[in-house]
Design a protein around this motif. Structure first.
Motif: not given
Length: 600
Positions: A331-348
């Motif tokens: 479930d985490f992997a599916r949500r991770y894919v759906q959300s993409g990396f944008a949030d992670r890039a913004d918060s890096a």
């Protein structure tokens, strides 16, 4: 007649010799002593625990805490065999919530080393116990210390040379002691831990707010910590916290995978497999995720009393634990894919977190590269110029910032109709992972493993899977009635999956498997039993497992004709995703490339 002098071969060992032999089951090396003393310190309510070792823990091992301490009457009894404050009867094991319970640790330590215990319940007065192996009993004297206890073991195995000679070098034993401290620190993040080795501070872990924070604090640096996630899951009578690294963070071995059950690090192959299966497809072949599974289970649903050192546990329903872990990760992997990396890039952090170990091609999982490419952080302009451009160029260059190179979102049917094999031009191969194909004005970047995997998957679902009889059947036993019932009810279904299985008394026997099956016996049994949690989609799950193991691997070489045929086949798919839902290819247009180098 004295039983020791009567005729015959069997003799009763003297009590002291028997104690030394039995102690070896609990304390076989300094790290085991550290683990047992840390358990006692945690059970005593310690919030700040310090471990000090000398000579790898062989000359001295000392654990101090600020817990509740012991009264004189308890101190007198604590080194006796099976003296415990944790349980009163066998039934208490079903309600036991402490780390220790058998009352063997201090007795075992006293049998193989010189023991000193300094303790106080109020910080105003206390008692010191000293014990020598072979002496009639311990000696007590008044002493003083702050509230809590300190347990010191000196000269481990001095009285048992036969065991001492099999210990490792002091440095190696010291490393094992450090790992024992880390294991406890991971399981109890709100407790502070210190480790002193030969007078030098080797580990300092202040209290952490969560399992995730402690995992990063203890095992990773700040850069790698940016890729760690914490997931919660629940099952009947249990709760699970999963701390896992994203697709950017992986290792070539499993040394940074931990399984904890009720505060103890255990050896459980099925849960390690659940960690791998739940994140299957996230990482390049031959690599493994970084993470820890923290299981908190009702003591009535688990037996921790099956191993002298409590390294193993028998769950009443291991399938439920496995399912809770694997389902949460999927479930985490599916949500991770759906959300993409944008949030992670913004918060890096500024400049973006660095990929562990360097090189993009070697450290980012293939699927992470292709899933949502527009969200990648900007190219490292300064480091690029500093590494490659001469000084005079860096001073005078006034080019605008490098543009992003957007790839068309992958995983959708190809626009404009599918190409035929003869229309494609093989442009090359990249990183031993990708096939590069040119068609019209577009460049397609194809994951060769995911592509082959999808084609095999569709073929396996289209017809019964061919099977091959085993020369030596695989015999195994289930863990309970639920698994027996699953195998009994689904034997006919498994025939179409290429599996022939029969019951053999209390055990089961696998007599045939799919023709191209490659896994070991233990992995085979685990793979079949894991289908219990996916009865409604058993064929799809099994086909996905088979296709993943049969497909060509990263680094395998395809000749030009084979690569072109594979590319044409997958570019014509209506659903160009692998069985796990990941995209097979991405594309970039000629116009995009020209804009990237300022030709348009």
């Amino acid at each position: 007649m004295d039983i020791q002098t009567r005729p015959g071969k069997i003799r009763l060992l003297p009590p002291e010799e028997a104690r030394k032999i039995a102690a070896g089951e609990v304390i076989d090396r300094p790290a085991a002593l550290v683990r047992e003393l840390l358990d006692n310190a945690i059970d005593a309510g310690g919030r700040a625990i310090e471990t000090a070792i000398e000579g790898g823990g062989i000359r001295k091992t000392e654990v101090s805490d600020d817990g509740e301490g012991m009264e004189k009457e308890d101190l007198e009894l604590c080194c006796r065999t099976h003296a415990t404050s944790k349980i009163r009867s066998l039934e208490d094991l079903e309600r036991m919530e402490t780390l220790g319970f058998r009352g063997e640790a201090l007795a075992a330590a006293a049998a193989v080393s010189r023991i000193e215990i300094l303790t106080s319940v109020n910080g105003r007065g206390g008692w010191l116990l000293t014990s020598e192996p072979g002496n009639a009993g311990p000696a007590l004297s008044p002493a003083s210390r702050a509230k809590g206890s300190s347990v010191r073991a000196l000269g481990l195995f001095d009285t048992i040379p036969a065991r001492k000679q099999f210990l490792k070098r002091e440095a190696a034993e010291g490393s094992l002691c450090r790992q024992a401290c880390l294991d406890k620190a991971l399981a109890f993040p709100r407790i502070s831990f210190r480790l002193l080795q030969d007078g030098q501070l080797k580990l300092l872990l202040p209290p952490a707010a969560s399992f995730k924070d402690r995992f990063v604090q203890a095992l990773l640096g700040k850069d790698e910590g940016a890729f760690i996630h914490e997931i919660a899951a629940q099952g009947p009578g249990l709760s699970v916290v999963l701390v896992v690294g994203g697709p950017e963070l992986f290792r070539t071995g499993r040394r940074q995978q931990y399984i904890m059950a009720n505060g103890r690090r255990i050896q459980d192959y099925s849960l390690l497999k659940a960690l791998e299966c739940g994140l299957q497809g996230w990482f390049p072949n031959g690599t493994h995720p970084v993470g820890a599974i923290f299981v908190d289970i009702d003591p009535a649903l688990a037996d921790f009393n099956i191993h002298p050192a409590k390294r193993e546990v028998r769950f009443r329903d291991p399938g439920a634990v496995h399912h809770a872990v694997a389902a949460a990760l999927r479930d985490f992997a599916r949500r991770y894919v759906q959300s993409g990396f944008a949030d992670r890039a913004d918060s890096a952090p500024p400049g973006g977190p660095k990929t562990p170990g360097g090189g993009l091609e070697g450290k980012l999982a293939l699927e992470a590269l292709l899933d949502h490419p527009p969200a990648f952080a900007a190219l490292p302009r300064k480091s690029l110029w500093a590494r490659e451009a001469p000084e005079e160029v860096r001073e005078t260059a006034s080019y605008p910032a490098f543009p992003e190179l957007p790839l068309q979102e992958a995983g959708r049917p190809i626009s404009g109709g599918a190409p035929r094999s003869g229309e494609l031009r093989l442009a090359g191969r990249l990183f031993k992972l990708f096939i590069l194909v040119e068609w019209r004005d577009r460049l397609f970047i194809i994951d060769q493993h995911a592509a082959h995997e999808r084609l095999l998957y569709d073929r396996l679902l289209a017809s019964p899977i061919p099977k091959q009889e085993l020369l030596v059947p695989i015999r195994f036993e289930t863990q309970g009635e639920a698994e027996d019932q699953f195998l009994t009810l689904n034997r006919e279904t498994m025939l179409n999956l290429g599996i022939v299985i029969h019951q053999d008394g209390a055990a089961w026997r696998i007599e045939a498997l799919p023709a191209a099956w490659r896994l070991s016996d233990a992995e085979t049994v685990q793979a079949i039993l894991s289908l219990k949690n996916t009865v409604d989609t058993m064929a799809e799950r099994w086909a996905a497992t088979l296709s993943c193991h049969q497909a060509i691997r990263d680094g395998d070489y395809l000749d030009d004709a084979g690569a072109a045929d594979l590319a044409a086949a997958v570019l014509g798919l209506a659903d160009p995703r692998c069985p796990h839902g990941r995209p097979i290819w991405a594309e970039v247009s000629r116009e995009t490339l020209c804009r990237a180098v300022r030709r348009l």
